[in-house]
Write a protein that holds these residues in place. Sequence first.
Motif, PDB file in Angstrom:
ATOM      1  N   TRP A   1       3.640   8.038  -6.995  1.00 47.71           N
ATOM      2  CA  TRP A   1       3.472   8.000  -5.536  1.00 47.71           C
ATOM      3  C   TRP A   1       4.213   6.825  -4.927  1.00 47.71           C
ATOM      4  O   TRP A   1       4.745   6.929  -3.817  1.00 47.71           O
ATOM      5  N   LEU A   2       4.301   5.738  -5.644  1.00 46.72           N
ATOM      6  CA  LEU A   2       5.109   4.613  -5.169  1.00 46.72           C
ATOM      7  C   LEU A   2       6.569   5.040  -5.054  1.00 46.72           C
ATOM      8  O   LEU A   2       7.248   4.745  -4.080  1.00 46.72           O
TER       9      LEU A   2
ATOM     10  N   THR B   1      -0.887   8.637  -0.732  1.00 44.21           N
ATOM     11  CA  THR B   1      -0.966   9.531  -1.893  1.00 44.21           C
ATOM     12  C   THR B   1      -1.324  10.962  -1.469  1.00 44.21           C
ATOM     13  O   THR B   1      -1.357  11.269  -0.274  1.00 44.21           O
TER      14      THR B   1
ATOM     15  N   TYR C   1       0.859  -1.179   0.000  1.00 47.91           N
ATOM     16  CA  TYR C   1       0.000   0.000   0.000  1.00 47.91           C
ATOM     17  C   TYR C   1       0.892   1.225   0.000  1.00 47.91           C
ATOM     18  O   TYR C   1       2.041   1.173   0.446  1.00 47.91           O
ATOM     19  N   ILE C   2       0.361   2.343  -0.522  1.00 48.60           N
ATOM     20  CA  ILE C   2       1.146   3.575  -0.562  1.00 48.60           C
ATOM     21  C   ILE C   2       0.267   4.747  -0.149  1.00 48.60           C
ATOM     22  O   ILE C   2      -0.959   4.696  -0.241  1.00 48.60           O
TER      23      ILE C   2
ATOM     24  N   ASN D   1       6.915   7.317  -1.960  1.00 46.24           N
ATOM     25  CA  ASN D   1       6.899   6.532  -0.721  1.00 46.24           C
ATOM     26  C   ASN D   1       8.232   5.813  -0.531  1.00 46.24           C
ATOM     27  O   ASN D   1       8.809   5.812   0.560  1.00 46.24           O
TER      28      ASN D   1
ATOM     29  N   PRO E   1       7.540   0.466   1.223  1.00 43.91           N
ATOM     30  CA  PRO E   1       6.977  -0.612   0.396  1.00 43.91           C
ATOM     31  C   PRO E   1       7.561  -1.994   0.699  1.00 43.91           C
ATOM     32  O   PRO E   1       6.891  -2.996   0.489  1.00 43.91           O
TER      33      PRO E   1
ATOM     34  N   ASP F   1      -0.902  -0.214  -4.431  1.00 48.84           N
ATOM     35  CA  ASP F   1      -0.087   0.252  -5.559  1.00 48.84           C
ATOM     36  C   ASP F   1      -0.471  -0.421  -6.870  1.00 48.84           C
ATOM     37  O   ASP F   1       0.081  -0.105  -7.917  1.00 48.84           O
TER      38      ASP F   1
ATOM     39  N   GLU G   1       2.197   5.314 -10.034  1.00 47.22           N
ATOM     40  CA  GLU G   1       3.619   4.991 -10.072  1.00 47.22           C
ATOM     41  C   GLU G   1       4.476   6.068  -9.407  1.00 47.22           C
ATOM     42  O   GLU G   1       5.435   5.753  -8.697  1.00 47.22           O
TER      43      GLU G   1
END
Length: 76
Positions: free
Chosen positions: A65-66, A5, A2-3, A69, A36, A57, A63
């Motif tokens: 935001w991943l 945002t 999960y990320i 993180n 992650p 994700d 992408e």
Amino acid sequence: TYIVTDNCIKCKYTDCVEVCPVDCFYEGENMLVIHPDECIDCGVCEPECPAEAIKPDTEPGLENWLEINTRYAALW
Ligand code: SF4
């Protein structure tokens, strides 16, 4: 994983941090981030976020935001 945002930016709630079983939330510049590699994908935090900022994700278009993180979590 999960990320976190954009809705998290300047949010003052930390409900997500309190429920995460593996403590994988970290402070970013103006928002929280999820590490992650540490997230176990349990999904517990997602409904707890009052800003609806936490997303899996696998959702398309997240992408960048991943990457954010990953970058901020790595600073800890
Ligand atoms: Fe923590 Fe679970 Fe949320 Fe991952 S999905 S950040 S392990 S509460």
